[in-house]
Design an enzyme around this catalytic site. Structure first.
Site, short mmCIF file in Angstrom:
data_model
loop_
_atom_site.label_atom_id
_atom_site.label_comp_id
_atom_site.label_asym_id
_atom_site.label_seq_id
_atom_site.Cartn_x
_atom_site.Cartn_y
_atom_site.Cartn_z
N GLU A 54 1.06 -1.28 0.31
CA GLU A 54 0.20 -0.20 0.22
C GLU A 54 1.11 0.89 -0.21
O GLU A 54 1.38 1.46 1.32
CB GLU A 54 -0.65 -0.35 0.92
CG GLU A 54 -1.80 1.50 1.19
CD GLU A 54 -2.75 1.63 2.47
OE1 GLU A 54 -2.05 2.48 3.06
OE2 GLU A 54 -3.19 0.52 2.77
N CYS A 75 -2.70 8.27 4.72
CA CYS A 75 -2.83 7.39 3.71
C CYS A 75 -4.00 8.34 2.47
O CYS A 75 -3.89 8.31 1.52
CB CYS A 75 -3.22 6.21 3.79
SG CYS A 75 -1.51 5.29 4.40
#
Length: 454
Positions: free
Chosen positions: A233, A267
């Protein structure tokens, strides 16, 4: 816990610059020892019944809950994340361990319908040794997800926490290992050099990374040579679209929440905003008021603050209008104000790359089509948010935006257990949710016929 003597990580509180502590960086020999131990123990841990592995995770979760306040304070001192928000991440991590403890023993393979006299199976097995490289912005929740999924599916784990929060990683490791056989989980401290060394090893089976796109790409290149699985990720550049039919004041509140929560260090933070011209003026006024009303926690350190401020400075020099914020304050620490920019062209760094700070860059558009086109024109593919009262536009948005997560009329939220796959430069593979158990496993097909009788 693995320690070393050659180099050290020196951590300072980003709120006031005071020293937090020093943690030695693991030497190459200590990393070798850690990986060797993980490899040696992997067979026995894989043979441990899933229910027993789940029980160990429940015990580890209980240990984390019992010391959650202590862990949150350590996290706050290293990263500047407020204690209340840090505590939320700690408790989320404990909840993830408990979720995986319940789910894993219920997982099974598949039986296939082959010949009547044969047995055909598809059976999940552990991958072996997992290296978990975790970030500083939500260190406990992310680490518990990757470590918990790897352990409960029968893998041994080497955890390298971010060099920006080594004390948090060390304390988490101590709490987790109380419930585990010795050596099944080991914490290796270090910087990017240590992480790159782990990613390049041929004797590990999975590299699970949450962090920047540049690091993720280097890991992908390394695992292409070794054959290890890369679970990534990476960064995101998440857009927010404000349609013409929504309340601009409400939309500004959503934009501010998405751009300024945790000082923009999330994020899936809002990184760029496209607002319809019909509501642009009241939206911008409300967004400026939202920004000016916020007192933010510091950024993680001054090096990161300089990166954020550099993008703001470049935007203003290139023609963007600074509506509020955008100045480095005097005094100690790594503080930076909530910042709003307007008239942001598509080629500015604040619109093309992940700023990861409390900056809300805004572009005014003339139609939903234009907003959708600009939002989709990006190398990243993590998440996107659309604020609209039109069902047709909402349907178009979630179907057409090339990202792993689309949120309609809420910048944060979602049902428990939801798991998304980042796309393009944002990575690959499920990084959380029940599907992460599958990522940490590999499937073996078995075909079994009886031997000829006598």
């Amino acid at each position: 816990m693995i320690t070393g003597t050659e180099r050290a990580l020196q951590i300072h509180d980003p709120a006031d610059g005071s020293p937090v502590g020093t943690i030695p960086v693991a030497t190459a020999e200590e990393v070798d020892e850690a990986v060797g131990t993980a490899r040696r123990l992997s067979t026995d841990w894989a043979r441990t019944p899933a229910a027993e592995r789940g029980a160990a995770l429940r015990e580890a979760a209980a240990a984390i809950r019992a010391r959650a306040d202590d862990l949150a304070r350590i996290n706050c001192s290293e990263t500047g994340k407020p204690v209340e928000e840090s505590l939320g991440g700690v408790l989320a991590g404990a909840g993830t361990l408990e979720q995986y403890a319940e789910l894993c023993p219920l997982r099974g393979g598949r039986t296939l319908l082959g010949n009547h006299n044969a047995t055909d199976l598809m059976v999940p097995e552990p991958r072996g040794v997992v290296v978990a490289l975790t970030p500083w912005n939500d260190p406990v929740a992310v680490a518990c997800g990757l470590i918990g999924a790897a352990l409960v599916t029968g893998n041994t784990v080497i955890h390298k926490p971010s060099e920006r929060c080594p004390h948090t990683g060390a304390r988490l490791g101590q709490l987790l290992t109380q419930a585990l056989p010795e050596g099944v989980l080991q914490t290796v401290q270090g910087d990017g050099e240590v992480g790159a060394g782990l990613a390049a090893r041929a004797d590990v089976d999975v590299i699970a990374h949450v962090g920047s796109t540049a690091t993720g790409r280097s890991i992908a290149a390394a695992t292409a040579a070794t054959g290890a699985k890369a679970l990534l990720e990476n960064g995101g550049n998440d857009p927010l679209i404000v349609d013409e039919d929504v309340d601009p004041v409400w939309a500004a509140g959503q934009a501010a929440l998405g751009a300024f929560a945790n000082s923009g260090q999330i994020c899936v933070a809002v990184e760029r905003i496209y607002v319809h011209r019909a509501v642009a003026e009241p939206f911008l006024s409300a967004l400026v008021a939202e920004a000016q009303s916020r007192v933010l926690a510091p950024l993680v350190d001054r090096r990161h603050r300089e990166s954020v401020h550099g993008q703001v400075r470049q935007a203003v020099e290139s023609g963007a209008e600074l509506l509020t914020g955008g100045e480095v304050p005097d005094g100690p620490g790594a503080h930076y104000p909530a910042t709003v920019l307007s008239s942001c062209g598509p080629n500015l760094d604040v619109m093309r790359t992940e700023t990861f700070g409390p900056v809300a860059p805004v572009a005014v558009v003339d139609s939903f089509d234009e907003a959708l086109r600009l939002a989709a024109d990006d190398e990243y593919g993590l998440a996107a948010t659309v604020l609209t009262g039109s069902q047709a536009n909402a349907q178009r948005a979630w179907r057409e935006l090339p990202v792993g997560t689309v949120k309609i009329n809420a910048v944060f939220g979602g049902a428990p257990g939801g798991a998304a796959q980042p796309r393009a430069a944002s990575g690959a593979g499920f990084g959380y949710g029940p599907e992460l158990l599958d990522e940490m496993s590999q499937v073996k097909v078995v075909h079994w016929e009886p031997a000829p009788g006598r």
